[in-house]
Design a protein around this motif. Sequence first.
Motif, PDB file in Angstrom:
ATOM      1  N   GLU A 151     -94.832  -9.531 -11.585  1.00  0.00           N
ATOM      2  CA  GLU A 151     -93.789  -8.447 -11.722  1.00  0.00           C
ATOM      3  C   GLU A 151     -94.862  -7.306 -12.313  1.00  0.00           C
ATOM      4  OE1 GLU A 151     -90.344  -9.517 -13.783  1.00  0.00           O
ATOM      5  OE2 GLU A 151     -89.779 -10.733 -12.278  1.00  0.00           O
ATOM      6  N   PRO A 152     -94.271  -6.105 -12.290  1.00  0.00           N
ATOM      7  CA  PRO A 152     -94.919  -5.047 -12.799  1.00  0.00           C
ATOM      8  C   PRO A 152     -95.066  -5.156 -14.195  1.00  0.00           C
ATOM      9  CG  PRO A 152     -92.931  -4.136 -11.381  1.00  0.00           C
ATOM     10  CD  PRO A 152     -92.850  -5.613 -11.531  1.00  0.00           C
ATOM     11  N   GLU A 153     -94.356  -5.591 -14.964  1.00  0.00           N
ATOM     12  CA  GLU A 153     -94.774  -5.720 -16.380  1.00  0.00           C
ATOM     13  C   GLU A 153     -94.991  -7.314 -16.863  1.00  0.00           C
ATOM     14  OE1 GLU A 153     -95.132  -3.157 -18.156  1.00  0.00           O
ATOM     15  OE2 GLU A 153     -94.346  -1.849 -16.506  1.00  0.00           O
ATOM     16  N   SER A 154     -95.384  -7.948 -15.771  1.00  0.00           N
ATOM     17  CA  SER A 154     -95.589  -9.479 -16.144  1.00  0.00           C
ATOM     18  C   SER A 154     -96.550  -9.964 -15.093  1.00  0.00           C
ATOM     19  CB  SER A 154     -94.218 -10.375 -15.880  1.00  0.00           C
ATOM     20  OG  SER A 154     -94.389 -11.704 -16.105  1.00  0.00           O
ATOM     21  N   GLY A 155     -97.768 -10.064 -15.507  1.00  0.00           N
ATOM     22  CA  GLY A 155     -98.865 -10.722 -14.710  1.00  0.00           C
ATOM     23  C   GLY A 155     -99.384 -11.847 -15.362  1.00  0.00           C
ATOM     24  N   SER A 156    -100.284 -11.759 -16.144  1.00  0.00           N
ATOM     25  CA  SER A 156    -100.879 -12.988 -16.995  1.00  0.00           C
ATOM     26  C   SER A 156     -99.896 -13.888 -17.720  1.00  0.00           C
ATOM     27  CB  SER A 156    -102.111 -12.634 -17.542  1.00  0.00           C
ATOM     28  OG  SER A 156    -103.146 -12.242 -17.066  1.00  0.00           O
ATOM     29  N   ASP A 157     -98.865 -13.171 -18.022  1.00  0.00           N
ATOM     30  CA  ASP A 157     -97.874 -13.927 -18.766  1.00  0.00           C
ATOM     31  C   ASP A 157     -96.349 -13.948 -17.937  1.00  0.00           C
ATOM     32  OD1 ASP A 157     -96.037 -14.896 -20.720  1.00  0.00           O
ATOM     33  OD2 ASP A 157     -95.996 -13.045 -21.961  1.00  0.00           O
ATOM     34  N   PRO A 158     -96.294 -14.884 -16.848  1.00  0.00           N
ATOM     35  CA  PRO A 158     -95.218 -14.886 -16.053  1.00  0.00           C
ATOM     36  C   PRO A 158     -93.843 -15.256 -16.740  1.00  0.00           C
ATOM     37  CG  PRO A 158     -96.627 -16.882 -15.582  1.00  0.00           C
ATOM     38  CD  PRO A 158     -97.356 -15.756 -16.551  1.00  0.00           C
ATOM     39  N   GLY A 159     -94.103 -15.770 -17.872  1.00  0.00           N
ATOM     40  CA  GLY A 159     -92.966 -16.417 -18.591  1.00  0.00           C
ATOM     41  C   GLY A 159     -92.136 -15.126 -18.953  1.00  0.00           C
ATOM     42  N   SER A 160     -92.725 -14.051 -19.031  1.00  0.00           N
ATOM     43  CA  SER A 160     -91.753 -12.801 -19.473  1.00  0.00           C
ATOM     44  C   SER A 160     -91.078 -12.173 -18.411  1.00  0.00           C
ATOM     45  CB  SER A 160     -92.819 -11.877 -20.226  1.00  0.00           C
ATOM     46  OG  SER A 160     -93.846 -11.161 -19.232  1.00  0.00           O
ATOM     47  N   MET A 161     -91.305 -12.590 -17.333  1.00  0.00           N
ATOM     48  CA  MET A 161     -90.646 -12.065 -16.142  1.00  0.00           C
ATOM     49  C   MET A 161     -89.061 -11.570 -16.277  1.00  0.00           C
ATOM     50  SD  MET A 161     -89.460 -15.015 -13.514  1.00  0.00           S
ATOM     51  CE  MET A 161     -91.002 -16.090 -13.612  1.00  0.00           C
ATOM     52  N   ARG A 162     -89.002 -10.478 -15.948  1.00  0.00           N
ATOM     53  CA  ARG A 162     -87.310  -9.604 -15.972  1.00  0.00           C
ATOM     54  C   ARG A 162     -86.428 -10.177 -14.913  1.00  0.00           C
ATOM     55  NH1 ARG A 162     -89.368  -3.893 -18.193  1.00  0.00           N
ATOM     56  NH2 ARG A 162     -90.511  -4.670 -20.114  1.00  0.00           N
ATOM     57  N   THR A 163     -86.978 -10.484 -13.781  1.00  0.00           N
ATOM     58  CA  THR A 163     -85.923 -10.833 -12.589  1.00  0.00           C
ATOM     59  C   THR A 163     -85.056 -11.757 -12.988  1.00  0.00           C
ATOM     60  OG1 THR A 163     -87.767 -10.144 -10.853  1.00  0.00           O
ATOM     61  CG2 THR A 163     -85.878 -11.565 -10.137  1.00  0.00           C
ATOM     62  N   PHE A 164     -83.640 -11.688 -12.835  1.00  0.00           N
ATOM     63  CA  PHE A 164     -82.746 -12.599 -13.176  1.00  0.00           C
ATOM     64  C   PHE A 164     -81.984 -12.781 -11.918  1.00  0.00           C
ATOM     65  CE2 PHE A 164     -78.806 -14.072 -15.306  1.00  0.00           C
ATOM     66  CZ  PHE A 164     -79.464 -14.911 -16.347  1.00  0.00           C
ATOM     67  N   ALA A 165     -81.539 -14.351 -12.049  1.00  0.00           N
ATOM     68  CA  ALA A 165     -80.384 -14.685 -11.177  1.00  0.00           C
ATOM     69  C   ALA A 165     -79.207 -15.242 -11.786  1.00  0.00           C
ATOM     70  CB  ALA A 165     -80.988 -15.665 -10.036  1.00  0.00           C
ATOM     71  N   ARG A 166     -78.036 -14.714 -11.248  1.00  0.00           N
ATOM     72  CA  ARG A 166     -76.806 -14.998 -11.983  1.00  0.00           C
ATOM     73  C   ARG A 166     -75.941 -15.916 -11.021  1.00  0.00           C
ATOM     74  NH1 ARG A 166     -75.483  -9.737 -10.618  1.00  0.00           N
ATOM     75  NH2 ARG A 166     -73.549  -9.360  -9.819  1.00  0.00           N
ATOM     76  N   ARG A 167     -75.231 -16.549 -11.363  1.00  0.00           N
ATOM     77  CA  ARG A 167     -74.224 -17.028 -10.497  1.00  0.00           C
ATOM     78  C   ARG A 167     -73.060 -16.324 -10.118  1.00  0.00           C
ATOM     79  NH1 ARG A 167     -75.088 -22.764  -9.614  1.00  0.00           N
ATOM     80  NH2 ARG A 167     -76.455 -23.771 -11.320  1.00  0.00           N
ATOM     81  N   ASP A 168     -72.450 -16.452  -9.123  1.00  0.00           N
ATOM     82  CA  ASP A 168     -71.046 -15.527  -8.674  1.00  0.00           C
ATOM     83  C   ASP A 168     -70.462 -16.445  -7.797  1.00  0.00           C
ATOM     84  OD1 ASP A 168     -69.366 -13.841  -8.674  1.00  0.00           O
ATOM     85  OD2 ASP A 168     -70.496 -12.104  -7.318  1.00  0.00           O
TER      86      ASP A 168
END
Length: 402
Positions: A151-168
């Motif tokens: 991600e733009p703010e998450s390269g070497s630290d993928p655990g800090s990704m901000r993409t989120f999936a929610r159930r609907d």
Amino acid sequence: MTLPESVEHSEPVKARTPDPHDFLALDDELDATERAMRDTVRAYATTELLPHVADWYERAELPRSIAKELGALGLLGMQLDGYGCAGLSATAYGIACRELEAVDSGLRSFVSVQGCLAMCAIHRWGSAEQRQEWLPRMAAGEVLGCFGLTEPESGSDPGSMRTFARRDGGDWVLNGAKAWINNGALADVAVIWAHTEDGVRAFLVPTGTPGFAAQEITRKLALRASNTAGLTLDEVRVPASAALPGARGLKTALSCLNEARFGIIWGVVGAARTCYASALDYAVGREQFGRSLASFQLSQRKLADMVVDLTHAGMTALRLARLKEAGLLEPTQLSLGKLANVRAATEVARTARSILGANGITLDYPVMRHMSNLEAVLTVEGTEEVHTLSIGRAVTGVQAFR
């Protein structure tokens, strides 16, 4: 002590003059299938790809049409079993990466993203229905995939990704952005990794889904003969069946990256080999001060250093392949291979450029193109720093990342 008769009367083995392009005859270690892979991919890459790659690089494009050609050769997902995949050995896969990257890193990257990231994720973590729906068409090159983790703010630290999936209801709704996604603007389906209330999951998102967009990254100075994009997901709705059932936790994503790193370890040997071969030919044919460049001691020192680096990288790749085939390969050993081989290949490219002089910076020769690519490959699939710390943790037992 009496020697066995077969030993007493055996004929002495004649030494061979070392091949300048395979000084320790490492390819003698390949079996018949692996040699056939080498010859097939080398012939295809040399006749069908090499004549065009400088133009592709200059125009910053990679034609999608090569996907079906690569599929017809069995190179997409070649290390996977079933679903139209060739099920070849790790060494055979590595050899294919070597011969493709001998032409350009973008070509190896294309195959690696398709087979080791997108297809591997589906093959390893998908349901039987997902595998059957996607893998045969991906193996044939009819459908292209990409792998959305960075991600733009998450390269070497993928655990800090901000993409989120929610159930609907019965669906999942994804929001976020991904960056530096190879094949991103060519892909028909994206494997998107996202945080959920239950941890990190992966989702198969057809790229035509409303809210999904891919924007090609332009003005690149490396890996120009490849497609790289940023992805955005704005209320992207997919059914529950889009989730890869086995992809739970960040380790499942990293396991796919390990497959891609293995391909890089082999691939950069091909890039280094091409740079060295170009420098050797140039040094032999170029005259200065009434004699060939190859006759000067400093030139010979450079060529000898390149042979050493190239040979060590080839030995490292082959050893890791055999460990992988035996089920003994550890991720930190991949870190060593990726760090050492890319570093060696980069040094070979830089040294080769110095032998070619000003000619070395033009697209009439392959060296600067490979040199620029390798600077990017140094970062792809784990930066030099991250792999250094992985090795350091393995040998000291001390965590230095945080």
